[in-house]
Design a protein around this motif. Structure first.
Motif, PDB file in Angstrom:
ATOM      1  N   ALA A  49       0.836  -1.207   0.000  1.00 40.58           N
ATOM      2  CA  ALA A  49       0.000   0.000   0.000  1.00 40.58           C
ATOM      3  C   ALA A  49       0.863   1.246   0.000  1.00 40.58           C
ATOM      4  CB  ALA A  49      -0.912  -0.015   1.224  1.00 40.58           C
ATOM      5  N   ASN A  50       0.445   2.224  -0.779  1.00 37.96           N
ATOM      6  CA  ASN A  50       1.069   3.553  -0.764  1.00 37.96           C
ATOM      7  C   ASN A  50       2.564   3.538  -1.091  1.00 37.96           C
ATOM      8  OD1 ASN A  50      -1.435   4.608   0.136  1.00 37.96           O
ATOM      9  ND2 ASN A  50      -0.906   4.077   2.232  1.00 37.96           N
ATOM     10  N   LEU A  51       2.955   2.690  -2.019  1.00 39.96           N
ATOM     11  CA  LEU A  51       4.364   2.635  -2.418  1.00 39.96           C
ATOM     12  C   LEU A  51       4.580   3.378  -3.729  1.00 39.96           C
ATOM     13  CD1 LEU A  51       5.416  -1.068  -1.687  1.00 39.96           C
ATOM     14  CD2 LEU A  51       6.090   0.963  -0.421  1.00 39.96           C
ATOM     15  N   PHE A  52       5.697   4.084  -3.834  1.00 39.40           N
ATOM     16  CA  PHE A  52       6.117   4.653  -5.108  1.00 39.40           C
ATOM     17  C   PHE A  52       6.795   3.552  -5.920  1.00 39.40           C
ATOM     18  CE2 PHE A  52       6.186   8.564  -2.503  1.00 39.40           C
ATOM     19  CZ  PHE A  52       5.437   9.392  -3.318  1.00 39.40           C
ATOM     20  N   SER A  53       6.420   3.409  -7.166  1.00 40.62           N
ATOM     21  CA  SER A  53       7.057   2.411  -8.031  1.00 40.62           C
ATOM     22  C   SER A  53       7.952   3.117  -9.041  1.00 40.62           C
ATOM     23  CB  SER A  53       6.006   1.567  -8.755  1.00 40.62           C
ATOM     24  OG  SER A  53       5.207   2.380  -9.595  1.00 40.62           O
ATOM     25  N   LEU A  54       8.944   2.399  -9.543  1.00 42.14           N
ATOM     26  CA  LEU A  54       9.858   2.956 -10.525  1.00 42.14           C
ATOM     27  C   LEU A  54      10.416   1.846 -11.394  1.00 42.14           C
ATOM     28  CD1 LEU A  54      13.372   3.520  -9.049  1.00 42.14           C
ATOM     29  CD2 LEU A  54      11.520   2.861  -7.536  1.00 42.14           C
ATOM     30  N   GLU A  55      10.927   2.238 -12.553  1.00 42.00           N
ATOM     31  CA  GLU A  55      11.570   1.283 -13.459  1.00 42.00           C
ATOM     32  C   GLU A  55      13.037   1.163 -13.058  1.00 42.00           C
ATOM     33  OE1 GLU A  55      13.983  -0.154 -16.650  1.00 42.00           O
ATOM     34  OE2 GLU A  55      13.964   1.962 -16.059  1.00 42.00           O
ATOM     35  N   TYR A  56      13.484  -0.076 -12.851  1.00 45.11           N
ATOM     36  CA  TYR A  56      14.839  -0.324 -12.365  1.00 45.11           C
ATOM     37  C   TYR A  56      15.528  -1.312 -13.304  1.00 45.11           C
ATOM     38  CZ  TYR A  56      18.571  -1.437  -8.999  1.00 45.11           C
ATOM     39  OH  TYR A  56      19.789  -1.611  -8.375  1.00 45.11           O
ATOM     40  N   PHE A  57      16.228  -0.760 -14.314  1.00 49.16           N
ATOM     41  CA  PHE A  57      16.935  -1.592 -15.304  1.00 49.16           C
ATOM     42  C   PHE A  57      16.031  -2.668 -15.901  1.00 49.16           C
ATOM     43  CE2 PHE A  57      20.245  -0.166 -12.262  1.00 49.16           C
ATOM     44  CZ  PHE A  57      20.988   0.629 -13.131  1.00 49.16           C
ATOM     45  N   GLY A  58      14.857  -2.243 -16.314  1.00 45.59           N
ATOM     46  CA  GLY A  58      13.929  -3.165 -16.949  1.00 45.59           C
ATOM     47  C   GLY A  58      13.052  -3.942 -15.991  1.00 45.59           C
ATOM     48  N   LYS A  78      10.512  -3.851 -12.314  1.00 49.89           N
ATOM     49  CA  LYS A  78       9.711  -2.964 -11.475  1.00 49.89           C
ATOM     50  C   LYS A  78      10.279  -2.963 -10.065  1.00 49.89           C
ATOM     51  CE  LYS A  78       4.953  -1.653 -10.407  1.00 49.89           C
ATOM     52  NZ  LYS A  78       3.525  -1.943 -10.620  1.00 49.89           N
ATOM     53  N   ALA A  79      10.467  -1.773  -9.529  1.00 43.21           N
ATOM     54  CA  ALA A  79      10.987  -1.641  -8.166  1.00 43.21           C
ATOM     55  C   ALA A  79      10.134  -0.619  -7.418  1.00 43.21           C
ATOM     56  CB  ALA A  79      12.443  -1.212  -8.200  1.00 43.21           C
ATOM     57  N   TYR A  80      10.406  -0.500  -6.129  1.00 37.90           N
ATOM     58  CA  TYR A  80       9.633   0.395  -5.267  1.00 37.90           C
ATOM     59  C   TYR A  80      10.580   1.143  -4.338  1.00 37.90           C
ATOM     60  CZ  TYR A  80       5.995  -2.918  -6.708  1.00 37.90           C
ATOM     61  OH  TYR A  80       5.153  -3.723  -7.433  1.00 37.90           O
ATOM     62  N   LEU A  81      10.114   2.310  -3.872  1.00 39.65           N
ATOM     63  CA  LEU A  81      10.816   3.008  -2.807  1.00 39.65           C
ATOM     64  C   LEU A  81      10.274   2.504  -1.469  1.00 39.65           C
ATOM     65  CD1 LEU A  81      10.920   6.706  -4.079  1.00 39.65           C
ATOM     66  CD2 LEU A  81      12.720   4.969  -4.210  1.00 39.65           C
ATOM     67  N   ALA A  82      11.180   2.176  -0.568  1.00 37.46           N
ATOM     68  CA  ALA A  82      10.785   1.564   0.706  1.00 37.46           C
ATOM     69  C   ALA A  82       9.996   2.548   1.565  1.00 37.46           C
ATOM     70  CB  ALA A  82      12.018   1.086   1.459  1.00 37.46           C
ATOM     71  N   GLN A  83       8.907   2.049   2.180  1.00 37.93           N
ATOM     72  CA  GLN A  83       8.131   2.871   3.102  1.00 37.93           C
ATOM     73  C   GLN A  83       8.550   2.650   4.549  1.00 37.93           C
ATOM     74  OE1 GLN A  83       3.954   1.974   3.201  1.00 37.93           O
ATOM     75  NE2 GLN A  83       4.263  -0.225   3.154  1.00 37.93           N
ATOM     76  N   PHE A 135      12.391   7.562   4.311  1.00 39.70           N
ATOM     77  CA  PHE A 135      11.517   6.571   3.699  1.00 39.70           C
ATOM     78  C   PHE A 135      10.403   7.302   2.956  1.00 39.70           C
ATOM     79  CE2 PHE A 135      13.764   4.197   6.892  1.00 39.70           C
ATOM     80  CZ  PHE A 135      14.079   3.039   6.209  1.00 39.70           C
ATOM     81  N   TYR A 136       9.585   6.543   2.218  1.00 42.74           N
ATOM     82  CA  TYR A 136       8.706   7.163   1.221  1.00 42.74           C
ATOM     83  C   TYR A 136       7.319   6.541   1.272  1.00 42.74           C
ATOM     84  CZ  TYR A 136      13.388   8.348  -0.192  1.00 42.74           C
ATOM     85  OH  TYR A 136      14.685   8.792  -0.171  1.00 42.74           O
ATOM     86  N   ARG A 137       6.303   7.397   1.180  1.00 40.97           N
ATOM     87  CA  ARG A 137       4.932   6.905   1.208  1.00 40.97           C
ATOM     88  C   ARG A 137       4.103   7.686   0.196  1.00 40.97           C
ATOM     89  NH1 ARG A 137       3.296   5.621   6.987  1.00 40.97           N
ATOM     90  NH2 ARG A 137       4.734   3.927   6.472  1.00 40.97           N
ATOM     91  N   ALA A 138       3.529   6.972  -0.769  1.00 42.83           N
ATOM     92  CA  ALA A 138       2.748   7.611  -1.837  1.00 42.83           C
ATOM     93  C   ALA A 138       1.309   7.805  -1.372  1.00 42.83           C
ATOM     94  CB  ALA A 138       2.801   6.757  -3.097  1.00 42.83           C
ATOM     95  N   GLU A 139       1.161   8.682  -0.402  1.00 41.09           N
ATOM     96  CA  GLU A 139      -0.136   8.932   0.209  1.00 41.09           C
ATOM     97  C   GLU A 139      -0.566  10.346  -0.147  1.00 41.09           C
ATOM     98  OE1 GLU A 139      -1.636   7.205   4.506  1.00 41.09           O
ATOM     99  OE2 GLU A 139       0.085   8.534   4.458  1.00 41.09           O
ATOM    100  N   SER A 149       5.487  12.940   1.854  1.00 37.19           N
ATOM    101  CA  SER A 149       5.768  11.812   0.971  1.00 37.19           C
ATOM    102  C   SER A 149       7.162  11.236   1.226  1.00 37.19           C
ATOM    103  CB  SER A 149       5.658  12.249  -0.494  1.00 37.19           C
ATOM    104  OG  SER A 149       4.367  12.764  -0.754  1.00 37.19           O
ATOM    105  N   GLU A 150       8.069  12.081   1.692  1.00 38.98           N
ATOM    106  CA  GLU A 150       9.397  11.641   2.113  1.00 38.98           C
ATOM    107  C   GLU A 150       9.585  12.092   3.553  1.00 38.98           C
ATOM    108  OE1 GLU A 150      13.959  11.874   0.441  1.00 38.98           O
ATOM    109  OE2 GLU A 150      12.757  13.696   0.352  1.00 38.98           O
ATOM    110  N   PHE A 151       9.917  11.160   4.430  1.00 37.83           N
ATOM    111  CA  PHE A 151       9.997  11.483   5.847  1.00 37.83           C
ATOM    112  C   PHE A 151      11.186  10.756   6.463  1.00 37.83           C
ATOM    113  CE2 PHE A 151       7.375   7.774   5.231  1.00 37.83           C
ATOM    114  CZ  PHE A 151       7.755   6.901   6.236  1.00 37.83           C
ATOM    115  N   THR A 152      11.630  11.242   7.614  1.00 41.77           N
ATOM    116  CA  THR A 152      12.732  10.605   8.323  1.00 41.77           C
ATOM    117  C   THR A 152      12.178   9.744   9.438  1.00 41.77           C
ATOM    118  OG1 THR A 152      14.194  12.458   7.830  1.00 41.77           O
ATOM    119  CG2 THR A 152      14.883  10.969   9.580  1.00 41.77           C
TER     120      THR A 152
END
Length: 426
Positions: free
Chosen positions: A168-177, A179-184, A206-210, A219-222
């Motif tokens: 839930a609420n994860l940012f996704s990204l393309e990682y050398f072909g 699918k990857a995510y930024l850790a929440q 850490f990151y939350r796509a909320e 969206s980015e917090f310590t």
């Protein structure tokens, strides 16, 4: 630079009268009185008065320009200064181009969006600088206490290959072909680390796509995270309380100047913090006309009512298992209640934690119960077959803790370059 800086401003006093010094900083104020000029120059440590009499003042000198001043310390009749520096030479390093986007002295107020757009300049405002000096002290205090309690600092990946904790609420990204995510959160990694390191902590972004538009969400917090083998949730509750109390003590001991600038009176929290159960809160809300049954989540409106009755720091214990993530351990005497807690400051949640499941078969069953795919947790579950110790932990938002310390309801005030659904720059 024509000169080499010899002192920070706070290192200069009347005891250096007659001595030559070189300071560097920016011009905060400039007054010309006939053949004499008065400059106030500020660096990160303080403010000094400069007298310019026997040398020519550069014609293009403007406020906020960065200069070096070589001069001699002497006494002064000025009410706001214990000494002054009689300039022998002034070197303009970088001119400030006017008009500036905001007034860094704060004489003209700017809204927070304009200030964030010019954040580096905003830091010349002493109220703003005070916040981030306090934040530095808080971080130093946290690390000191963790290390004293024999925790080992770790760094976990922020680019991950699977949607941990349900995705839930994860940012996704393309990682050398791929699918990857930024850790929440570092949750699964820090649990695994207890196998070999036993007691670990991490302080990281850490990151939350909320799409939250509140004064407490980013969206980015310590996050400040802890995980400890052979400890129950009551043990890590005590560590959290000790940690928060020590932070307050260290800020009070080391940041009196900054607290005065912020006009903030800080007191060490009374201990032990109150322990209040979820069932007690349901009962209290019922008396206020809010009809909730066991298993209902507490909404913002409910927590604000709770905060009216409990305005300070308290632990909210024994949440229903149905409201907690798959890795939380149930109580032995009642499997519907979790061994979990939140640390609250009134309505504001600062931390959440609890005892974790360490039996692999039980953990797999919980993952399936919550409608998650066990295959997505294959790497994590494999570690449990290597002898996972009982363990407990928590995560706490540094930014939210900072809002409590400095007394603001807007988390953007305590983050240098906040990221939210609308803000991606500077």
């Amino acid at each position: 630079m024509k000169f080499k800086k010899t002192h920070d401003i706070d290192q200069i006093s009347i005891s250096l009268e007659g001595k030559q010094v070189v300071i560097g900083g920016w011009v905060e104020d400039l007054r010309k009185l006939g053949k004499m000029s008065f400059l106030t120059v500020r660096d990160v440590t303080g403010l000094a008065q400069i007298i310019v009499k026997d040398i020519a003042l550069p014609e293009d000198l403007t406020r906020q320009t960065v200069i070096m001043v070589q001069g001699v310390v002497q006494g002064t009749k000025a009410r706001d200064f214990a000494y002054e520096i009689k300039a022998e030479a002034i070197d303009i390093l970088t001119k400030a181009v006017h008009p500036l986007p905001i007034d860094p002295i704060g004489r003209l107020e700017s809204n927070i969006d304009n200030r964030l757009n010019s954040r580096a300049l905003d830091l010349r405002n002493q109220r703003v600088a005070a916040i981030f000096k306090i934040r530095s002290t808080v971080l130093a205090s946290l690390r000191k206490t963790f290390l004293e309690k024999r925790f080992i600092e770790i760094t976990t990946p922020k680019i991950i290959g699977s949607a941990s904790e349900g995705g839930a609420n994860l940012f996704s990204l393309e990682y050398f072909g791929k699918k990857a995510y930024l850790a929440q959160s570092p949750q699964l990694y820090k649990e695994q680390m207890t196998i070999g390191l036993e007691r670990v902590f991490e302080i990281a972004s850490f990151y939350r796509a909320e799409k939250s538009h509140t004064g407490r969400h980013l969206s980015e917090f310590t996050s400040i995270d802890l995980e400890a083998a052979f400890m129950d949730y009551t043990d890590v509750i005590q560590i959290l309380e000790d940690l928060v109390v020590q932070v307050f003590k260290d800020v009070i001991a080391n940041c009196q100047t900054e607290l005065a600038i912020l006009e903030r009176k800080l007191e060490v929290p009374k201990t032990p913090f109150d322990r209040i159960t979820y069932s007690q809160i349901i009962s209290e809300l019922s008396q206020k006309g809010i009809d909730l049954k066991f298993g209902d989540d507490l909404m913002d409106s409910h927590l604000k009512l709770v905060g009216e009755s409990h305005p300070g720091l308290f632990f909210l214990l024994d949440w229903p298992m149905s409201l907690k993530p798959f890795y939380i351990h149930p109580r032995d005497d009642d499997p519907k209640i979790s061994r979990s807690f939140d640390l609250q400051y009134g309505y504001l949640e600062l931390s959440s934690g609890g005892r974790r499941l360490h039996d692999p078969s039980t953990l797999k069953a919980r993952i399936a119960e919550q409608g998650l795919d066990p295959a997505s947790f294959e790497d994590h579950l494999r570690a449990f077959d290597w002898g996972m110790p009982p363990h407990s932990g928590w995560g706490m938002g540094l930014d939210r803790l900072m809002t409590v310390i400095i007394g603001t309801d807007n988390v953007r005030e305590v983050v240098l370059y906040p990221r939210d659904p609308e803000r991606l720059s500077p």
